[in-house]
Design a protein around this motif. Structure first.
Motif, PDB file in Angstrom:
ATOM      1  N   TYR A 126      12.944   1.599  12.292  1.00 35.85           N
ATOM      2  CA  TYR A 126      12.797   2.625  11.095  1.00 35.85           C
ATOM      3  C   TYR A 126      12.462   2.083   9.843  1.00 35.85           C
ATOM      4  N   GLY A 127      11.879   0.904   9.649  1.00 32.45           N
ATOM      5  CA  GLY A 127      11.632   0.174   8.390  1.00 32.45           C
ATOM      6  C   GLY A 127      10.533   0.938   7.458  1.00 32.45           C
ATOM      7  N   ASP A 128       9.908   1.498   8.143  1.00 29.54           N
ATOM      8  CA  ASP A 128       8.889   2.443   7.347  1.00 29.54           C
ATOM      9  C   ASP A 128       9.153   3.762   7.578  1.00 29.54           C
ATOM     10  N   ALA A 129      10.253   4.422   8.189  1.00 33.39           N
ATOM     11  CA  ALA A 129      10.316   5.935   8.167  1.00 33.39           C
ATOM     12  C   ALA A 129      10.441   6.463   6.934  1.00 33.39           C
ATOM     13  N   PHE A 130       9.633   7.668   6.767  1.00 31.38           N
ATOM     14  CA  PHE A 130       9.782   8.405   5.569  1.00 31.38           C
ATOM     15  C   PHE A 130       9.301   7.757   4.389  1.00 31.38           C
ATOM     16  N   ARG A 131       8.337   6.585   4.482  1.00 31.89           N
ATOM     17  CA  ARG A 131       8.122   5.748   3.305  1.00 31.89           C
ATOM     18  C   ARG A 131       6.711   6.471   2.938  1.00 31.89           C
ATOM     19  N   THR A 132       6.585   7.552   2.488  1.00 31.84           N
ATOM     20  CA  THR A 132       5.131   8.459   2.089  1.00 31.84           C
ATOM     21  C   THR A 132       5.454   8.791   0.684  1.00 31.84           C
ATOM     22  N   PHE A 133       4.488   9.068  -0.029  1.00 31.03           N
ATOM     23  CA  PHE A 133       4.289   9.557  -1.313  1.00 31.03           C
ATOM     24  C   PHE A 133       4.742  11.056  -1.257  1.00 31.03           C
ATOM     25  N   LYS A 134       4.501  11.747  -0.219  1.00 30.43           N
ATOM     26  CA  LYS A 134       5.334  13.110  -0.053  1.00 30.43           C
ATOM     27  C   LYS A 134       6.523  13.375  -0.071  1.00 30.43           C
ATOM     28  N   HIS A 135       7.162  12.281   0.747  1.00 32.69           N
ATOM     29  CA  HIS A 135       8.819  12.304   0.744  1.00 32.69           C
ATOM     30  C   HIS A 135       9.248  11.812  -0.402  1.00 32.69           C
ATOM     31  N   GLY A 136       8.762  10.863  -1.301  1.00 28.06           N
ATOM     32  CA  GLY A 136       9.421  10.261  -2.438  1.00 28.06           C
ATOM     33  C   GLY A 136       9.264  11.510  -3.566  1.00 28.06           C
ATOM     34  N   ALA A 183      16.304   2.539 -10.896  1.00 26.04           N
ATOM     35  CA  ALA A 183      17.247   3.553 -10.028  1.00 26.04           C
ATOM     36  C   ALA A 183      16.688   4.155  -9.093  1.00 26.04           C
ATOM     37  N   LEU A 184      15.505   4.554  -9.018  1.00 26.92           N
ATOM     38  CA  LEU A 184      14.940   5.450  -8.089  1.00 26.92           C
ATOM     39  C   LEU A 184      14.801   5.017  -6.466  1.00 26.92           C
ATOM     40  N   PRO A 185      14.730   3.765  -6.395  1.00 24.53           N
ATOM     41  CA  PRO A 185      14.486   3.258  -4.976  1.00 24.53           C
ATOM     42  C   PRO A 185      15.870   3.576  -4.084  1.00 24.53           C
ATOM     43  N   GLY A 186      16.854   3.600  -4.596  1.00 26.83           N
ATOM     44  CA  GLY A 186      18.334   3.972  -4.143  1.00 26.83           C
ATOM     45  C   GLY A 186      18.241   5.437  -3.736  1.00 26.83           C
ATOM     46  N   ILE A 187      17.282   6.253  -4.426  1.00 29.25           N
ATOM     47  CA  ILE A 187      17.500   7.681  -4.438  1.00 29.25           C
ATOM     48  C   ILE A 187      16.328   8.080  -3.206  1.00 29.25           C
ATOM     49  N   VAL A 188      15.205   7.814  -3.437  1.00 30.83           N
ATOM     50  CA  VAL A 188      13.805   8.046  -2.638  1.00 30.83           C
ATOM     51  C   VAL A 188      13.689   7.147  -1.485  1.00 30.83           C
ATOM     52  N   ILE A 189      14.007   5.976  -1.108  1.00 29.25           N
ATOM     53  CA  ILE A 189      13.954   5.179   0.046  1.00 29.25           C
ATOM     54  C   ILE A 189      15.174   5.340   0.596  1.00 29.25           C
ATOM     55  N   MET A 201       7.214   9.971 -10.110  1.00 31.33           N
ATOM     56  CA  MET A 201       7.799   8.580 -10.032  1.00 31.33           C
ATOM     57  C   MET A 201       8.500   8.452  -8.714  1.00 31.33           C
ATOM     58  N   GLY A 202       9.063   9.236  -7.933  1.00 28.55           N
ATOM     59  CA  GLY A 202       9.659   9.206  -6.589  1.00 28.55           C
ATOM     60  C   GLY A 202       8.381   8.868  -5.677  1.00 28.55           C
ATOM     61  N   ALA A 203       7.228   9.802  -5.851  1.00 26.11           N
ATOM     62  CA  ALA A 203       6.311   9.418  -4.956  1.00 26.11           C
ATOM     63  C   ALA A 203       5.671   8.007  -4.982  1.00 26.11           C
ATOM     64  N   ILE A 204       5.383   7.747  -6.217  1.00 23.11           N
ATOM     65  CA  ILE A 204       4.923   6.255  -6.518  1.00 23.11           C
ATOM     66  C   ILE A 204       5.919   5.219  -5.603  1.00 23.11           C
ATOM     67  N   ILE A 205       7.128   5.419  -6.103  1.00 22.94           N
ATOM     68  CA  ILE A 205       8.257   4.251  -5.657  1.00 22.94           C
ATOM     69  C   ILE A 205       8.210   4.200  -4.119  1.00 22.94           C
ATOM     70  N   CYS A 206       8.240   5.340  -3.659  1.00 20.58           N
ATOM     71  CA  CYS A 206       8.531   5.729  -2.030  1.00 20.58           C
ATOM     72  C   CYS A 206       7.426   5.080  -1.419  1.00 20.58           C
ATOM     73  N   GLY A 207       6.226   5.813  -1.665  1.00 18.26           N
ATOM     74  CA  GLY A 207       4.820   5.673  -1.160  1.00 18.26           C
ATOM     75  C   GLY A 207       4.292   4.331  -1.213  1.00 18.26           C
ATOM     76  N   TRP A 208       4.496   3.733  -2.034  1.00 21.02           N
ATOM     77  CA  TRP A 208       3.779   2.303  -2.569  1.00 21.02           C
ATOM     78  C   TRP A 208       4.428   1.258  -1.798  1.00 21.02           C
ATOM     79  N   LYS A 209       3.883   0.850  -0.725  1.00 19.89           N
ATOM     80  CA  LYS A 209       4.624  -0.450  -0.077  1.00 19.89           C
ATOM     81  C   LYS A 209       4.099  -1.802  -0.404  1.00 19.89           C
TER      82      LYS A 209
END
Length: 161
Positions: free
Chosen positions: A99-109, A66-72, A153-161
């Protein structure tokens, strides 16, 4: 662009277990949690630990789905075309190129994970605890766990591309 990373989701689910081992350890919040929840050593020892940890991992994995829809953020753009980019207008591809990778960081997640913990997990735990007549200590120990866990969890899911 691929936004569902099964390896990241698996690692995020494992991270929930790791954070739990640390958070509920007697040297951190374990003893306070036992007292606040009314848990005893006898109750802990009487549980089917394989079932408890197995289901806990399953539930953690469901959260990681469920988290990708929240953190990405790009998941919101994808939802505009119903998840099927083959039916999208050319402007959709142009937007993802820009904008494909905008805000795709561990910090933002982690940031969105904390927000999810504060605005979703805390109220759910708080409401249940109020009706169960649990203390504020119980609420904050458990909500604190979920805020930290969802940040990781959000950091891992958002930052790990």
């Amino acid at each position: 662009m691929e936004y569902f990373n099964p390896v990241a989701m698996f690692v995020a689910a494992v991270s929930a277990m790791v954070v739990g081992f640390i958070w509920y350890n007697p040297k951190t919040f374990g003893n306070a949690w036992m007292q606040a929840s009314g848990m005893t050593d006898e109750k802990i020892k009487s549980g089917n630990m394989a079932k408890i940890f197995g289901l806990s991992f399953l539930f953690s994995f469901l959260l990681s789905i469920a988290l990708p829809g929240i953190v990405i953020h790009q998941m919101g753009v994808m939802s505009l075309v119903g998840g099927d980019s083959s039916v999208a207008l050319p402007s959709y591809e142009a937007l993802l190129v820009d904008y494909g990778d905008a805000f795709r960081t561990f910090k933002h997640g982690a940031f969105h994970g904390v927000l999810t913990g504060v605005f979703i997990a805390l109220p759910i735990i708080g409401i249940n605890a109020l009706f169960e007549r649990k203390s504020a200590k119980y609420i904050f120990i458990n909500a604190g766990y979920w805020i930290v866990t969802l940040a990781v969890m959000g950091a891992i899911i958002c930052g790990w591309k």
